[in-house]
Write an enzyme that holds these catalytic residues in place. Structure first.
Site, PDB file in Angstrom:
ATOM      1  CG  ASP A  73      54.923  21.429  39.476  1.00 55.56           C
ATOM      2  OD1 ASP A  73      53.809  21.692  38.966  1.00 55.56           O
ATOM      3  OD2 ASP A  73      56.007  21.591  38.881  1.00 55.56           O
ATOM      4  CB  SER A  94      38.306  32.285  32.721  1.00 58.31           C
ATOM      5  OG  SER A  94      38.427  33.644  32.406  1.00 58.31           O
ATOM      6  CE1 TYR A 153      43.609  31.960  33.289  1.00 58.94           C
ATOM      7  CE2 TYR A 153      41.984  33.491  32.412  1.00 58.94           C
ATOM      8  CZ  TYR A 153      42.412  32.644  33.414  1.00 58.94           C
ATOM      9  OH  TYR A 153      41.644  32.490  34.546  1.00 58.94           O
ATOM     10  CE  LYS A 207      42.162  37.744  37.692  1.00 61.19           C
ATOM     11  NZ  LYS A 207      41.184  37.022  36.936  1.00 61.19           N
TER      12      LYS A 207
HETATM   13  P1  NAD Z   1      45.257  32.309  42.322  1.00 57.38           P
HETATM   14  O1  NAD Z   1      46.416  32.629  41.444  1.00 57.38           O
HETATM   15  O2  NAD Z   1      45.095  33.097  43.577  1.00 57.38           O
HETATM   16  O3  NAD Z   1      45.229  30.767  42.676  1.00 57.38           O
HETATM   17  C1  NAD Z   1      45.678  29.763  41.799  1.00 57.38           C
HETATM   18  C2  NAD Z   1      46.649  28.899  42.570  1.00 57.38           C
HETATM   19  O4  NAD Z   1      47.086  27.825  41.726  1.00 57.38           O
HETATM   20  C3  NAD Z   1      47.895  29.652  43.031  1.00 57.38           C
HETATM   21  O5  NAD Z   1      48.002  29.652  44.428  1.00 57.38           O
HETATM   22  C4  NAD Z   1      49.032  28.899  42.361  1.00 57.38           C
HETATM   23  O6  NAD Z   1      50.191  28.798  43.167  1.00 57.38           O
HETATM   24  C5  NAD Z   1      48.407  27.530  42.112  1.00 57.38           C
HETATM   25  N1  NAD Z   1      49.132  26.803  41.072  1.00 57.38           N
HETATM   26  C6  NAD Z   1      49.633  27.303  39.911  1.00 57.38           C
HETATM   27  N2  NAD Z   1      50.312  26.359  39.271  1.00 57.38           N
HETATM   28  C7  NAD Z   1      50.251  25.241  40.026  1.00 57.38           C
HETATM   29  C8  NAD Z   1      50.793  23.938  39.883  1.00 57.38           C
HETATM   30  N3  NAD Z   1      51.560  23.601  38.840  1.00 57.38           N
HETATM   31  N4  NAD Z   1      50.545  23.033  40.869  1.00 57.38           N
HETATM   32  C9  NAD Z   1      49.816  23.369  41.944  1.00 57.38           C
HETATM   33  N5  NAD Z   1      49.278  24.599  42.135  1.00 57.38           N
HETATM   34  C10 NAD Z   1      49.497  25.512  41.178  1.00 57.38           C
HETATM   35  O7  NAD Z   1      43.953  32.457  41.399  1.00 57.38           O
HETATM   36  P2  NAD Z   1      42.422  32.454  41.800  1.00 57.38           P
HETATM   37  O8  NAD Z   1      41.913  33.808  41.560  1.00 57.38           O
HETATM   38  O9  NAD Z   1      42.235  31.810  43.125  1.00 57.38           O
HETATM   39  O10 NAD Z   1      41.839  31.522  40.637  1.00 57.38           O
HETATM   40  C11 NAD Z   1      41.446  30.172  40.859  1.00 57.38           C
HETATM   41  C12 NAD Z   1      40.923  29.587  39.553  1.00 57.38           C
HETATM   42  O11 NAD Z   1      39.839  30.382  39.067  1.00 57.38           O
HETATM   43  C13 NAD Z   1      41.956  29.562  38.428  1.00 57.38           C
HETATM   44  O12 NAD Z   1      41.779  28.401  37.668  1.00 57.38           O
HETATM   45  C14 NAD Z   1      41.599  30.767  37.603  1.00 57.38           C
HETATM   46  O13 NAD Z   1      42.025  30.650  36.264  1.00 57.38           O
HETATM   47  C15 NAD Z   1      40.099  30.787  37.734  1.00 57.38           C
HETATM   48  N6  NAD Z   1      39.541  32.127  37.490  1.00 57.38           N
HETATM   49  C16 NAD Z   1      39.742  33.129  38.390  1.00 57.38           C
HETATM   50  C17 NAD Z   1      39.210  34.389  38.141  1.00 57.38           C
HETATM   51  C18 NAD Z   1      39.397  35.527  39.102  1.00 57.38           C
HETATM   52  O14 NAD Z   1      38.867  36.616  38.842  1.00 57.38           O
HETATM   53  N7  NAD Z   1      40.122  35.361  40.202  1.00 57.38           N
HETATM   54  C19 NAD Z   1      38.480  34.612  36.965  1.00 57.38           C
HETATM   55  C20 NAD Z   1      38.305  33.570  36.070  1.00 57.38           C
HETATM   56  C21 NAD Z   1      38.817  32.309  36.348  1.00 57.38           C
END
Ligand code: NAD
Length: 340
Positions: free
Chosen positions: A56, A120, A151, A194
């Site tokens: 975590d 983002s 967010y 999404k």
């Molecule tokens: P995702 O939710 O699939 O992956 C994020 C991961 O972070 C998850 O597996 C979650 O378990 C982990 N996490 C959350 N809290 C945690 C903690 N306290 N300790 C350890 N791990 C933790 O999301 P994603 O789509 O892979 O996004 C990755 C990054 O890209 C994020 O920062 C997200 O905000 C950013 N982002 C994604 C998008 C998109 O369209 N997917 C768009 C803009 C920004």
């Protein structure tokens, strides 16, 4: 970076983190560390030749454990999801500031050479996204600040913190503003998915059930651009290696309405559905596109996978996942592999 230096990916059990690790392995990086809060059997992709840690990162000692010896950090961990999730969980989204603050501090303490932060398009000023005509957002449009509540504010604060760690402490930081990433190995059900994944799943459901209807959040006229996952991982690596000091857009500039996204998915599936619009559902800003002038200037590159091509691959993957779930197979979104 040498192929043997330690690279940490946080959020590695998630969509983009899993995809990035897969790319790094294919590029021959041998010393990879993957960290996520989720138990291992919930990671979307997990590789046996990577050091996998379930930690975590809201806790400082865990950030330090994660950063130990890491020359390069890709900080992708965040508590997030699609519009439905972020509108209903603003405080939880803001608490990701703990991860980002403490990962930066841990990187500094452990002498990390390079730090990447995933921001983002939700940082952009809401007043500039009122038109349905898909306004292209330039990097400067984040200010004056009026980010997506919860967010978006957290992302804006954390990207600013990366800037000040670079200026004040000389930590090498790079920041990309992702615009709607989609593709295989992403969340496709459960409430955090999404639009592209949700639409693929709904179309598969309609096809399998024979109930030829689809519910769409909002009027379907909202405009967005969607970036295929391979472009996202390419862009992350290019930005990390670049001289781009300020946050930069990483997104496709092929804007479509949500209705057009449904059209594309229907064509792929070979089906036509009756559309029901839920005007009370979360739907985000009216219009948003990525202005790619800056990334093209710096890198001579922009995300280029046509939406139709990326959606075809995503639809096929979600279809297979859906069918596996129907058959009662347990690990429908998870893979354990040593093959590169
Ligand atoms: P995702 O939710 O699939 O992956 C994020 C991961 O972070 C998850 O597996 C979650 O378990 C982990 N996490 C959350 N809290 C945690 C903690 N306290 N300790 C350890 N791990 C933790 O999301 P994603 O789509 O892979 O996004 C990755 C990054 O890209 C994020 O920062 C997200 O905000 C950013 N982002 C994604 C998008 C998109 O369209 N997917 C768009 C803009 C920004």
């Amino acid at each position: 970076m040498s192929k043997n230096s330690k690279i940490l990916v946080t959020g590695a059990g998630g969509f983009i983190g899993g995809a990035l690790l897969s790319v790094l392995r294919k590029q021959g990086y041998q010393n990879l560390r993957a960290v996520d809060i989720k138990p291992f059997d919930h990671w979307y992709q997990r590789f046996e030749d990577v050091e996998n840690l379930s930690l975590d990162l809201n806790l400082r000692e865990n950030c330090e454990r994660a950063a130990e010896g890491a020359g390069e950090i890709y900080n992708l961990a965040a508590n997030m999801g699609g519009m439905g999730f972020i509108e209903a969980n603003k405080a939880l989204c803001m608490l990701s500031v703990l991860i980002n603050t403490q990962m930066l501090q841990a990187a500094l303490k452990h002498g990390t050479k390079r730090f990447f932060y995933a921001s983002s398009a939700c940082v952009y000023n809401g007043d500039k996204q009122k038109s349905f005509e898909a306004p292209s957002l330039k990097e400067e449009d984040a200010y004056p600040a009026l980010a997506e509540d919860g967010y978006g504010w957290e992302k804006l604060f954390s990207e600013r913190m990366c800037r000040h760690f670079r200026e004040d402490f000389k930590l090498y930081t790079r920041v990309a503003r992702f615009h709607n990433v989609y593709g295989p190995w992403g969340t496709w059900f459960g409430g955090r998915e999404k639009a592209p994944a949700a639409i693929c799943r709904k179309v598969v459901e309609a096809k399998i059930s024979g109930k030829h209807e689809i519910e769409i959040w909002g009027s379907g006229s909202q405009t967005r651009s969607f970036m295929f996952i391979d472009d996202c991982t390419d862009g992350i690596r290019k930005i990390m290696d670049s001289e781009i000091l300020e946050p930069i857009n990483l997104g496709s500039s092929e804007a479509v309405t949500i209705n057009q996204l449904v059209d594309i998915t229907e064509t792929i599936a070979g089906i036509k559905l009756k559309r029901k619009y839920d005007l009370s559902a979360p739907r985000g800003v009216n219009g948003r596109n990525s202005d790619n002038t800056l990334i093209k200037k710096y890198l001579g590159w922009e995300p280029g996978t046509p939406l139709r091509v990326g959606m075809e691959r995503t639809y096929r993957w979600i279809y297979d996942q859906f069918m596996a779930r129907e058959r009662g197979e347990a690990n429908v979104v998870r893979e354990s592999s040593t093959s590169r």
